[in-house]
Design an enzyme around this catalytic site. Structure first.
Site, PDB file in Angstrom:
ATOM      1  N   HIS A 200       0.882  -1.321  -0.137  1.00 10.75           N
ATOM      2  CA  HIS A 200       0.016  -0.113   0.064  1.00 10.75           C
ATOM      3  C   HIS A 200       0.792   1.201  -0.106  1.00 10.75           C
ATOM      4  O   HIS A 200       0.552   2.241  -0.623  1.00 10.75           O
ATOM      5  CB  HIS A 200      -0.879   0.170   1.465  1.00 10.75           C
ATOM      6  CG  HIS A 200      -2.118  -0.753   1.069  1.00 10.75           C
ATOM      7  ND1 HIS A 200      -2.744  -2.007   1.942  1.00 10.75           N
ATOM      8  CD2 HIS A 200      -3.323  -0.437   0.112  1.00 10.75           C
ATOM      9  CE1 HIS A 200      -3.751  -1.959   1.393  1.00 10.75           C
ATOM     10  NE2 HIS A 200      -4.141  -1.130   0.280  1.00 10.75           N
ATOM     11  N   CYS A 497       6.109  -5.962 -19.552  1.00  7.90           N
ATOM     12  CA  CYS A 497       5.044  -5.246 -18.830  1.00  7.90           C
ATOM     13  C   CYS A 497       5.125  -5.361 -17.546  1.00  7.90           C
ATOM     14  O   CYS A 497       4.127  -4.889 -16.741  1.00  7.90           O
ATOM     15  CB  CYS A 497       3.645  -5.937 -19.340  1.00  7.90           C
ATOM     16  SG  CYS A 497       3.376  -7.442 -19.035  1.00  7.90           S
TER      17      CYS A 497
HETATM   18  C1  PEP Z   1       4.574  -9.735 -13.877  1.00  4.98           C
HETATM   19  O1  PEP Z   1       4.439 -10.839 -13.339  1.00  4.98           O
HETATM   20  O2  PEP Z   1       5.592  -8.981 -14.446  1.00  4.98           O
HETATM   21  C2  PEP Z   1       3.100  -9.280 -14.488  1.00  4.98           C
HETATM   22  C3  PEP Z   1       3.077  -7.983 -15.409  1.00  4.98           C
HETATM   23  O3  PEP Z   1       1.921  -9.838 -14.049  1.00  4.98           O
HETATM   24  P1  PEP Z   1       1.387  -9.488 -12.629  1.00  4.98           P
HETATM   25  O4  PEP Z   1       2.118  -8.411 -11.949  1.00  4.98           O
HETATM   26  O5  PEP Z   1       0.026  -8.978 -12.768  1.00  4.98           O
HETATM   27  O6  PEP Z   1       1.501 -10.998 -11.905  1.00  4.98           O
END
Ligand code: PEP
Ligand code: MG
Length: 565
Positions: A200, A497
């Site tokens: 948070h 991502c």
């Molecule tokens: C990741 O694992 O880097 C990702 C983008 O997915 P999440 O953070 O939703 O697990």
């Protein structure tokens, strides 16, 4: 939340403490610490006489109601996720579950303070056992206990004091209710001993746009009043630095922030090498707000976050409505929809998760569809419907792919709905065989959050292990480089991502590896784009080459900074 309770001596002048950088930026200011929570000695007070119990029950109800009302008032004066966090904490303060347990204990003779403590601890134990998102609410529960106990004892409300000059807030951990109410002109940076990059504290710091470091070793020994320099890019806090040098560092960081604010895209290096800078979103509202930034599209739509509180599987039509909102917010632009990443810390009630001892290594992401293929079919049908309604056909990708066969099965299915398939690379096995996975899919997207977790065998939610889950870990970078190389070899797009793409310096390294897109939280988009615009592709390549020769995350970061000038 606890204030520093250490009896060890404060760090020497010039000491540099290291943590995990969460929000970039540099600030130089005195340290302040949150007020101490009230002392609770569960055995201190004797049982109440029968005749006094009703009045004690009323005193307790009034205290809990006052605490909830104060939180609600602060929610009304806050905006965005700060307001949501405060409202959620106010709701928890009035939750019938723990209130009922406390009331019963008072009826049985416990004084209110003891009853509150016992009731909250009962729920803390339960939430901790449930793990995942529920366990994260333990800080909220204890924060509510401290506020109610302080109210019962007539003590000032525990929490963050309002300083009379801009200050750096240092704490062991921060309750959401405290971080949500912060004034960024007075609290100019945050540093915590606990917490991870997704805590948070980190989320609110991002919203406030103030530098933040979590999991800082040795922070508890820094006394209030000490002057400190926080560097949210490097993840360091220097105690008592040279004042002139510290002020220079702040001015330099402010120049970088100003140039970020002027960046309007599209993503490219100074010499014109294009890299799409995209946004990560979780619903239509987030997509509309991301569309106000220079983000060129959406690189990750986390669909599971739309359904965290949904009891039964949403219908194809309900899903299509939600997905359409996101596609329409970026009409004519690239949108990558990820199929449900249910499981682990994001359980979905309708996904039929088995009881697992080790859910991060269990039936999560694409694995949910092994025993329940209809869930994936319905979702792909919903996405295809949204593509038709919006006229903006998205790419789709599956999370937690571990084998080329899983990639092939997903790609075949997605194509049967007329969709362009890709997969996420989050499991080391998939990174190692990226070339074989690419035989089946049209693109890859690297999820560095999970790739770091699984490469380093370190829970991404663990504050104790936060230095291991740092995406700058050279082992993680080696797997990223390998994945990108496989994409470059066959001319297929490979993006990132995970949170790594939100770090402007790391984004340059990823560009040097050859990624075609970087997708980050909307708030990070301009910082990433602006940094990229200041460096050449050759500098990025030099940085990429340099990090692959290092052995520690700190050395990798330093090597990249030096190559990028
Ligand atoms: C990741 O694992 O880097 C990702 C983008 O997915 P999440 O953070 O939703 O697990
Ligand atoms: Mg992931």
């Amino acid at each position: 939340m606890t204030a520093s309770s250490s009896l060890t001596s404060p760090p020497a002048i010039g000491t540099v403490l290291h943590g995990v950088p969460v929000v970039a930026g540099v600030q130089y200011a005195p340290v302040i610490r949150p007020g101490k929570p009230p002392q609770i000695d569960p055995g201190a007070d004797a049982d109440l006489d029968e005749a006094d119990r009703a009045a004690e029950g009323e005193r307790f109800s009034a205290a809990a109601a006052t605490v909830a009302e104060r939180l609600r008032e602060r929610a009304a004066h806050a905006t965005g996720s700060a307001s949501e966090v405060l409202a959620a904490t106010a709701t928890l303060a009035q939750d019938r579950g723990w209130l009922g347990v406390a009331e019963k204990r008072i009826k049985d003779g416990a004084p209110a303070v003891r009853a509150v403590n016992a009731a909250i601890e009962q729920f803390v134990e339960m939430f901790t056992k449930l793990g995942g998102l529920m366990a994260e609410r333990v800080t909220d529960l204890r924060d509510i206990r401290n506020r109610v106990v302080a109210e019962l004892k007539g003590l000032p409300e525990p929490g963050v004091p309002v300083p009379d000059e801009p200050s750096i807030l240092c704490a062991e951990d921060l309750a959401p209710a405290d971080t949500a109410g912060l004034d960024p002109t007075l609290i100019v940076a945050l540093a915590t001993t606990l917490g991870g990059p997704t805590s948070h504290t980190a989320i609110i710091a991002r919203q406030l746009g103030i530098p933040c470091i979590v999991a800082v070793t040795g922070l508890d020994d820094v006394p209030a009043g000490a002057m400190a320099l926080v560097d949210g890019t490097l993840g360091t806090i220097t105690i008592g630095p040279d004042e002139a040098a510290a002020r220079d560092a702040v001015a330099e960081a402010q120049r970088a922030a100003a140039s970020a604010a002027n960046w309007s895209g599209p993503g490219a290096t100074a010499d014109g090498h294009a890299v799409a800078v995209l946004a990560n979103v979780q619903d239509g509202a987030a997509a509309r707000s991301a569309s106000q930034t220079p983000a060129e599209g959406i690189g990750l739509f986390r669909t599971e976050l739309c359904f965290l509180n949904t009891e039964t599987e949403p219908t194809v039509d309900e899903q299509a409505t939600i997905y359409t909102e996101v596609l329409e917010a970026f009409a004519g632009k690239k949108v990558v929809v990820r199929t449900l990443d249910a499981g682990s810390d994001k359980p979905l009630k309708f996904a039929g998760h088995p009881d697992e001892a080790n859910p991060a290594l269990g039936v999560r992401g694409i694995r949910i569809s092994f025993n329940n293929p209809a869930i994936l079919d319905h979702q792909l049908e919903g996405i295809a419907k949204a593509a038709e309604r919006s006229g903006n056909p998205p790419w789709v990708m599956a999370p937690m792919i571990a084998t080329a066969e899983e990639a092939k099965n997903f790609a075949d299915k997605a194509r049967s709905y007329g969709l362009t398939p890709g997969v996420m690379i989050e499991v080391p096995a998939a990174a190692l065989l990226a070339d074989r996975i690419l035989e089946h899919v049209d693109f890859l997207s690297i999820g560095t959050n999970d790739l770091a977790q699984y490469t380093m065998a370190a829970d991404r939610m663990s504050a104790d292990l936060a230095t291991l889950t740092d995406p700058w870990q050279p082992a993680v970078l080696a797997l990223v480089a390998m994945t990108v190389k496989a994409g470059v070899a066959v001319g297929k797009p490979v993006g990132v991502c995970g949170e790594a793409a939100a770090d402007p310096v790391l984004a340059c390294v990823l560009t040097g590896f050859g990624v075609t897109s970087l997708s980050a939280a909307a708030a990070a988009v301009q910082g990433v784009g602006a940094k990229l615009a200041q460096v050449t592709l050759q500098q990025c390549r030099d940085a990429a080459e340099a990090v692959l020769t290092t052995s520690t995350a700190a050395d990798a970061r330093a090597a990249a900074m030096s190559a990028l000038g």
